[in-house]
Design a protein around this motif. Structure first.
Motif, PDB file in Angstrom:
ATOM      1  N   SER A 166      42.562 -53.571   8.956  1.00  0.00           N
ATOM      2  CA  SER A 166      43.626 -54.563   9.095  1.00  0.00           C
ATOM      3  C   SER A 166      43.171 -55.759   9.936  1.00  0.00           C
ATOM      4  O   SER A 166      43.811 -56.815   9.913  1.00  0.00           O
ATOM      5  N   GLU A 167      42.056 -55.604  10.668  1.00  0.00           N
ATOM      6  CA  GLU A 167      41.475 -56.723  11.398  1.00  0.00           C
ATOM      7  C   GLU A 167      40.453 -57.460  10.544  1.00  0.00           C
ATOM      8  O   GLU A 167      39.794 -58.393  11.020  1.00  0.00           O
ATOM      9  N   GLY A 168      40.323 -57.049   9.287  1.00  0.00           N
ATOM     10  CA  GLY A 168      39.367 -57.678   8.387  1.00  0.00           C
ATOM     11  C   GLY A 168      39.945 -58.887   7.683  1.00  0.00           C
ATOM     12  O   GLY A 168      40.910 -59.498   8.135  1.00  0.00           O
ATOM     13  N   ARG A 169      39.384 -59.212   6.533  1.00  0.00           N
ATOM     14  CA  ARG A 169      39.811 -60.391   5.783  1.00  0.00           C
ATOM     15  C   ARG A 169      39.572 -60.159   4.300  1.00  0.00           C
ATOM     16  O   ARG A 169      38.806 -59.262   3.899  1.00  0.00           O
ATOM     17  N   VAL A 170      40.226 -60.943   3.472  1.00  0.00           N
ATOM     18  CA  VAL A 170      39.955 -60.921   2.040  1.00  0.00           C
ATOM     19  C   VAL A 170      38.858 -61.950   1.786  1.00  0.00           C
ATOM     20  O   VAL A 170      39.049 -63.145   2.030  1.00  0.00           O
ATOM     21  N   ASP A 171      37.712 -61.475   1.333  1.00  0.00           N
ATOM     22  CA  ASP A 171      36.554 -62.352   1.167  1.00  0.00           C
ATOM     23  C   ASP A 171      36.830 -63.429   0.122  1.00  0.00           C
ATOM     24  O   ASP A 171      37.347 -63.148  -0.961  1.00  0.00           O
ATOM     25  N   GLU A 172      36.482 -64.683   0.467  1.00  0.00           N
ATOM     26  CA  GLU A 172      36.780 -65.802  -0.418  1.00  0.00           C
ATOM     27  C   GLU A 172      36.054 -65.717  -1.756  1.00  0.00           C
ATOM     28  O   GLU A 172      36.601 -66.101  -2.794  1.00  0.00           O
ATOM     29  N   LYS A 173      34.819 -65.216  -1.753  1.00  0.00           N
ATOM     30  CA  LYS A 173      34.031 -65.187  -2.989  1.00  0.00           C
ATOM     31  C   LYS A 173      34.346 -63.970  -3.855  1.00  0.00           C
ATOM     32  O   LYS A 173      34.625 -64.096  -5.045  1.00  0.00           O
ATOM     33  N   SER A 174      34.306 -62.785  -3.271  1.00  0.00           N
ATOM     34  CA  SER A 174      34.485 -61.566  -4.065  1.00  0.00           C
ATOM     35  C   SER A 174      35.949 -61.204  -4.251  1.00  0.00           C
ATOM     36  O   SER A 174      36.298 -60.514  -5.214  1.00  0.00           O
ATOM     37  N   GLY A 175      36.809 -61.643  -3.340  1.00  0.00           N
ATOM     38  CA  GLY A 175      38.219 -61.244  -3.410  1.00  0.00           C
ATOM     39  C   GLY A 175      38.458 -59.838  -2.921  1.00  0.00           C
ATOM     40  O   GLY A 175      39.569 -59.317  -3.027  1.00  0.00           O
ATOM     41  N   ASN A 176      37.419 -59.198  -2.360  1.00  0.00           N
ATOM     42  CA  ASN A 176      37.540 -57.832  -1.862  1.00  0.00           C
ATOM     43  C   ASN A 176      37.881 -57.814  -0.373  1.00  0.00           C
ATOM     44  O   ASN A 176      37.796 -58.835   0.313  1.00  0.00           O
ATOM     45  N   LEU A 177      38.216 -56.635   0.125  1.00  0.00           N
ATOM     46  CA  LEU A 177      38.565 -56.477   1.531  1.00  0.00           C
ATOM     47  C   LEU A 177      37.282 -56.307   2.345  1.00  0.00           C
ATOM     48  O   LEU A 177      36.494 -55.395   2.102  1.00  0.00           O
ATOM     49  N   MET A 178      37.105 -57.178   3.334  1.00  0.00           N
ATOM     50  CA  MET A 178      35.911 -57.150   4.168  1.00  0.00           C
ATOM     51  C   MET A 178      36.254 -56.648   5.570  1.00  0.00           C
ATOM     52  O   MET A 178      37.208 -57.119   6.193  1.00  0.00           O
ATOM     53  N   CYS A 179      35.487 -55.703   6.064  1.00  0.00           N
ATOM     54  CA  CYS A 179      35.640 -55.236   7.428  1.00  0.00           C
ATOM     55  C   CYS A 179      35.028 -56.262   8.389  1.00  0.00           C
ATOM     56  O   CYS A 179      33.920 -56.756   8.158  1.00  0.00           O
ATOM     57  N   SER A 180      35.754 -56.577   9.449  1.00  0.00           N
ATOM     58  CA  SER A 180      35.274 -57.596  10.386  1.00  0.00           C
ATOM     59  C   SER A 180      34.248 -57.066  11.388  1.00  0.00           C
ATOM     60  O   SER A 180      33.733 -57.834  12.198  1.00  0.00           O
ATOM     61  N   TYR A 181      33.947 -55.769  11.334  1.00  0.00           N
ATOM     62  CA  TYR A 181      32.978 -55.209  12.282  1.00  0.00           C
ATOM     63  C   TYR A 181      31.552 -55.427  11.799  1.00  0.00           C
ATOM     64  O   TYR A 181      30.714 -55.971  12.516  1.00  0.00           O
ATOM     65  N   HIS A 182      31.261 -55.009  10.548  1.00  0.00           N
ATOM     66  CA  HIS A 182      29.904 -55.165  10.020  1.00  0.00           C
ATOM     67  C   HIS A 182      29.881 -55.761   8.615  1.00  0.00           C
ATOM     68  O   HIS A 182      28.817 -55.834   8.007  1.00  0.00           O
ATOM     69  N   GLY A 183      31.040 -56.179   8.104  1.00  0.00           N
ATOM     70  CA  GLY A 183      31.049 -56.894   6.835  1.00  0.00           C
ATOM     71  C   GLY A 183      31.044 -56.039   5.579  1.00  0.00           C
ATOM     72  O   GLY A 183      30.857 -56.566   4.482  1.00  0.00           O
ATOM     73  N   TRP A 184      31.202 -54.723   5.704  1.00  0.00           N
ATOM     74  CA  TRP A 184      31.307 -53.902   4.506  1.00  0.00           C
ATOM     75  C   TRP A 184      32.504 -54.382   3.681  1.00  0.00           C
ATOM     76  O   TRP A 184      33.542 -54.768   4.244  1.00  0.00           O
ATOM     77  N   GLN A 185      32.365 -54.306   2.333  1.00  0.00           N
ATOM     78  CA  GLN A 185      33.437 -54.764   1.453  1.00  0.00           C
ATOM     79  C   GLN A 185      33.886 -53.655   0.517  1.00  0.00           C
ATOM     80  O   GLN A 185      33.083 -52.796   0.113  1.00  0.00           O
ATOM     81  N   PHE A 186      35.185 -53.707   0.148  1.00  0.00           N
ATOM     82  CA  PHE A 186      35.787 -52.672  -0.695  1.00  0.00           C
ATOM     83  C   PHE A 186      36.670 -53.330  -1.747  1.00  0.00           C
ATOM     84  O   PHE A 186      37.406 -54.277  -1.464  1.00  0.00           O
TER      85      PHE A 186
END
Length: 445
Positions: free
Chosen positions: A61-81
């Motif tokens: 929930s502290e992450g972001r929706v990545d602008e390019k992929s549209g996936n959920l990005m973790c703000s700790y190390h950038g993993w995407q889902f």
């Protein structure tokens, strides 16, 4: 011994859809489980994940929706889902195979979701998706535009338990007193003849035959609604549809809808935020102090005796409260499943006497409500504009030539004074309604 009723294999509405920000992840807690709501850019519907990145358990929930992929990005190390919770990118991976070969291991727990009746629903057990697909949502028949109804939605976090919330909503006789001057008046209180017409593990239904014929329905664990016929003809109908959400010990959330089949023009013309700050929040404020303390007193005494001897319930108006408590004892052993998620309930709960915390409208409602958030932003900007206008006019009049000052000075100063009056009203009367208004029952005359 496990209870007969499974709280985890049920549908719960987390929030009105209109109140969820589609551009950023939103945290929410249900049954002690921290979840995150988010919307993939490629999807029309929201997703709900366990709020833990599988890498190092950072909150998504502290992450972001990545602008390019549209996936959920973790703000700790950038993993995407992606929308299914599958890991699609690990910035630190030396080879792509690290991601592709470990999709199942690296995935986030994704929960079944649906959108219906303007609400986002979640099924909090990821291991019973098939049961979720075959279980109907606990929708209200009153929230139906095809039947001529209009409605608005409301959400608020509460400083008392789920069972206290259900018990309170199931008790119509408190309204003229707890909500005196808001939804009723003390002097109009009368006996409420009530009959429980059915009671099973899946549904409790009661009817009242007082001033207005009312059907009250409790569909465990969360839907509790009133269907009220106004007048003898029964053509005008108004309802109260509440969803009582267990959040954690001593905390709950109410998601409410207010349908009616008349005064539709007034409904469309009344801003949603206006009814929230002037009516909906007042109702919950009136309950908050009373129920927070009542709950603590009850829990302290239940250590040595049963609610059946603690409570004194002699009237017909108490019938539904008794029925709910009996249902809770019979099918749930009088307990919510906190132990199943590793939560230990403190044996001696403490009363919170900080009224500014108990009645904190901003954290409990405004920050969750898109209508109130946006209205507050507009009002604060207007407030700044009024202040700038007033000071500019007063300074400008002082610099005018004498001839113009005599001719224009008074009208301009009057507008500046009116502007300052409007500024003061916004600052001291309207804006506080989005944050905190103390509710003192003895002062409600």
């Amino acid at each position: 011994m496990s209870s007969e009723f499974n709280f985890f294999q049920q549908w719960y509405p987390l929030s009105p859809v209109e109140d969820i920000d589609p551009t950023r992840p939103t945290p929410v807690t249900l049954l002690g489980i921290r979840l995150v709501i988010w919307k993939p850019k490629s999807s029309e519907t929201y997703q709900v994940f366990l709020d833990q990145c599988p890498h190092r358990l950072a909150p998504l929930s502290e992450g972001r929706v990545d602008e390019k992929s549209g996936n959920l990005m973790c703000s700790y190390h950038g993993w995407q889902f992606d929308s299914q919770g599958i890991c699609t990118h690990i910035p630190q991976a030396e080879k792509p195979e690290i991601v592709t070969k470990n999709e199942k291991i690296f995935c986030v727990i994704s929960l079944p979701v649906r959108q219906a009746n303007d609400l986002l629903w979640v099924w909090p057990d990821a291991n019973s998706a098939e049961a979720a697909a075959n279980t109907p949502l606990p929708l209200s028949p009153q929230v139906d535009a095809d039947k001529g109804y209009v409605w608005s939605s409301y959400v608020r976090d509460l400083e008392y338990d789920w069972e206290t919330l259900v018990e309170n909503v199931a008790d119509p006789s408190h309204v003229p007193f707890t909500h005196h001057g808001v939804q009723g008046k003390r002097e109009y209180a009368t006996p409420i003849p009530m009959e429980v017409v059915q009671s099973t593990s899946k549904l409790i239904e009661a009817m009242t035959s007082g001033r207005f014929k009312t059907t009250i329905t409790f569909e465990p664990p969360c839907r509790l609604e009133y269907a009220i016929n106004l007048g003898d003809s029964g053509e005008k109908k108004v309802g109260l549809v509440t969803y009582c959400i267990p959040v954690s010990p001593g905390k709950s959330r109410i998601v409410a809808q207010f349908p009616r089949n008349f005064a539709k023009t007034l409904h469309r013309l009344t801003p949603r935020w206006w009814s929230h700050i002037n009516t909906r929040n007042l109702v919950l404020d009136g309950d908050m102090i009373v129920l927070h303390q009542q709950e603590n007193f009850l829990q302290q005494r239940q250590a040595v005796e049963s609610w059946k001897t603690i409570y004194k319930l002699p009237t017909s108006a108490d019938r539904l409260v008794i029925e709910f408590r009996n249902w809770f004892d019979k099918y749930c052993f009088g307990q919510l499943p906190w132990s199943e998620v590793g939560i230990t309930v403190p044996p001696s709960p403490q009363i919170n006497d900080n009224r500014s915390v108990l009645l904190d409208r901003y954290s409990q409602h405004t920050q969750h409500c898109s209508s109130c958030r946006n209205a507050l932003k507009v009002i604060q900007r207007l407030q700044v504009g009024l202040l700038i206008y007033s000071t500019s006019i007063i300074a400008g009049v002082a610099l005018l030539p004498d001839a113009l000052r005599i001719k224009l000075g008074l009208p301009l100063v009057i507008t500046a004074a009116l502007s300052m009056a409007a500024y003061s009203w916004l600052k001291f009367r309207l804006i506080p309604k989005f944050y905190f208004v103390d509710y003192i029952h003895p002062e409600k005359v």
